[in-house]
Write a protein that holds these residues in place. Structure first.
Motif, mmCIF file in Angstrom:
data_model
loop_
_atom_site.group_PDB
_atom_site.id
_atom_site.type_symbol
_atom_site.label_atom_id
_atom_site.label_comp_id
_atom_site.label_asym_id
_atom_site.label_seq_id
_atom_site.Cartn_x
_atom_site.Cartn_y
_atom_site.Cartn_z
ATOM 1 N N VAL A 10 -7.374 -12.784 5.086
ATOM 2 C CA VAL A 10 -7.315 -12.157 3.760
ATOM 3 C C VAL A 10 -7.584 -10.661 3.884
ATOM 4 N N GLU A 11 -8.584 -10.292 4.675
ATOM 5 C CA GLU A 11 -8.927 -8.880 4.838
ATOM 6 C C GLU A 11 -7.770 -8.113 5.479
ATOM 7 N N LEU A 12 -7.148 -8.691 6.491
ATOM 8 C CA LEU A 12 -6.003 -8.050 7.138
ATOM 9 C C LEU A 12 -4.822 -7.919 6.176
ATOM 10 N N ASP A 13 -4.588 -8.964 5.390
ATOM 11 C CA ASP A 13 -3.461 -8.934 4.456
ATOM 12 C C ASP A 13 -3.693 -7.933 3.322
ATOM 13 N N LEU A 14 -4.935 -7.768 2.894
ATOM 14 C CA LEU A 14 -5.221 -6.765 1.865
ATOM 15 C C LEU A 14 -4.918 -5.365 2.394
ATOM 16 N N ARG A 15 -5.221 -5.120 3.649
ATOM 17 C CA ARG A 15 -4.883 -3.813 4.228
ATOM 18 C C ARG A 15 -3.365 -3.624 4.281
ATOM 19 N N GLN A 16 -2.646 -4.687 4.626
ATOM 20 C CA GLN A 16 -1.191 -4.588 4.642
ATOM 21 C C GLN A 16 -0.652 -4.321 3.242
ATOM 22 N N LEU A 17 -1.279 -4.928 2.247
ATOM 23 C CA LEU A 17 -0.860 -4.702 0.871
ATOM 24 C C LEU A 17 -1.089 -3.245 0.469
ATOM 25 N N VAL A 18 -2.225 -2.679 0.864
ATOM 26 C CA VAL A 18 -2.499 -1.265 0.572
ATOM 27 C C VAL A 18 -1.430 -0.390 1.216
ATOM 28 N N ARG A 19 -1.043 -0.687 2.451
ATOM 29 C CA ARG A 19 0.011 0.084 3.118
ATOM 30 C C ARG A 19 1.326 -0.014 2.353
ATOM 31 N N THR A 20 1.649 -1.217 1.902
ATOM 32 C CA THR A 20 2.912 -1.438 1.200
ATOM 33 C C THR A 20 2.931 -0.729 -0.150
ATOM 34 N N VAL A 21 1.829 -0.813 -0.896
ATOM 35 C CA VAL A 21 1.786 -0.292 -2.267
ATOM 36 C C VAL A 21 1.557 1.219 -2.300
ATOM 37 N N LEU A 22 0.616 1.711 -1.501
ATOM 38 C CA LEU A 22 0.223 3.119 -1.581
ATOM 39 C C LEU A 22 0.783 3.982 -0.458
ATOM 40 N N GLY A 23 1.198 3.352 0.642
ATOM 41 C CA GLY A 23 1.712 4.133 1.760
ATOM 42 C C GLY A 23 0.654 5.065 2.317
ATOM 43 N N SER A 24 1.089 6.217 2.822
ATOM 44 C CA SER A 24 0.161 7.152 3.451
ATOM 45 C C SER A 24 -0.755 7.853 2.445
ATOM 46 N N SER A 25 -0.466 7.694 1.151
ATOM 47 C CA SER A 25 -1.306 8.348 0.136
ATOM 48 C C SER A 25 -2.615 7.605 -0.115
ATOM 49 N N TRP A 26 -2.785 6.429 0.501
ATOM 50 C CA TRP A 26 -3.962 5.610 0.211
ATOM 51 C C TRP A 26 -5.271 6.376 0.487
ATOM 52 N N LEU A 27 -5.291 7.165 1.568
ATOM 53 C CA LEU A 27 -6.539 7.826 1.968
ATOM 54 C C LEU A 27 -6.974 8.861 0.943
ATOM 55 N N GLU A 28 -6.041 9.662 0.469
ATOM 56 C CA GLU A 28 -6.388 10.670 -0.521
ATOM 57 C C GLU A 28 -6.811 10.016 -1.834
ATOM 58 N N ILE A 29 -6.126 8.936 -2.208
ATOM 59 C CA ILE A 29 -6.489 8.216 -3.431
ATOM 60 C C ILE A 29 -7.897 7.631 -3.308
ATOM 61 N N ALA A 30 -8.179 7.006 -2.170
ATOM 62 C CA ALA A 30 -9.489 6.392 -1.960
ATOM 63 C C ALA A 30 -10.585 7.446 -1.873
#
Length: 270
Positions: A10-30
């Protein structure tokens, strides 16, 4: 599958979901939302590199986020963005809260009661299936094909199922050495998945083929004298046992990934 595996996936899949939904912008958003401390994530990555000098460790800071940070990013900061993938917020809040509560006992080998085990497995299965279905639609595949979650060799080189499926590892090996791959995928219809590993340079006539069946498998290849060269392409194919596949043909393939290695010539006298 045991509870430990269910929580980990589940933890690995949530990270994959973040990659799919937010792409490289995830870090700045977080970072802007106060979910992560970038300096802390970089420190974790540095510590990992120090502890594993013989491996190519991930440089993606998302891999160093913890479960609580993923929860906060998805539920508190970006829910409207993630809702199409996960459904009703109240349900997902409950599910992730349950998973979080069982995470420490399972990660530290403390046994759960039978009803707790069933609960963890059920929640994990539903969340992972939702993510697999969503990734299929976002990645412009129909909802009938499996998706790769992760393929990793024993040196830490990875294919995440999203970015380029040709991985130039930069790893040099000797004749007789073995590379091992851990492969994981999810199918929205829960079909049986079959994996095959071979050397693509042999034109489909490779006598050394490793095969396995399951959602998570291990494949290995031992380099021989015939493999000596600067670009040895090890090819991994995965297909479901369904009638139709992403890449039709006599064999039918749903996913392919290729890892390049260099194999050194033997020293004189060997």
């Amino acid at each position: 599958m045991n509870p430990y595996e269910a929580v980990r996936l589940v933890e690995l899949d949530l990270r994959q979901l973040v990659r799919t939904v937010l792409g490289s912008s995830w870090l700045e958003i977080a970072r802007a939302g106060g979910v992560v401390d970038v300096a802390n994530l970089k420190e974790k990555a540095a510590v990992e590199r120090g502890r594993r000098p013989a491996a190519v460790v991930s440089s993606d800071l998302l891999d160093y986020t913890d479960f609580t940070q993923l929860q906060n990013l998805i539920l508190k900061k970006q829910w409207e963005t993630f809702a199409p993938a996960l459904g009703t917020k109240r349900h997902i809040e409950t599910y992730l809260s349950k998973i979080a509560g069982f995470r420490n006992p399972t990660m530290h080998a403390r046994p759960l009661l039978p009803f707790e085990e069933h609960l963890v497995l059920g929640i994990s299965g539903e969340i992972r299936n939702r993510i697999a279905i969503y990734r299929n639609t976002k990645e412009q595949s129909s909802m009938y094909y499996p998706v790769v979650d992760l393929i990793t060799d024993n040196f830490g080189n990875t294919h995440d199922g999203i970015t380029n499926s040709i991985i130039k590892t930069g790893v040099r090996l000797e004749i007789g050495e073995t590379v091992t791959f851990t492969c994981r995928a999810t199918d929205p219809e829960d079909r049986e998945l079959h994996w095959k590993l071979s050397n693509n340079a042999h034109g489909g006539l490779d006598p050394q083929i490793d095969e396995a069946t399951g959602n998570e498998v291990t494949l290995s290849y031992t380099f021989a004298r015939a493999d000596v060269g600067e670009r040895v392409p090890l090819l991994i194919h995965m297909r479901s046992n369904g009638e139709f596949h992403r890449q039709p043909g006599s064999q039918g393939t749903d996913v392919s990934a290729m890892f390049h290695y260099a194999v050194n010539p033997p020293r004189q006298g060997k």
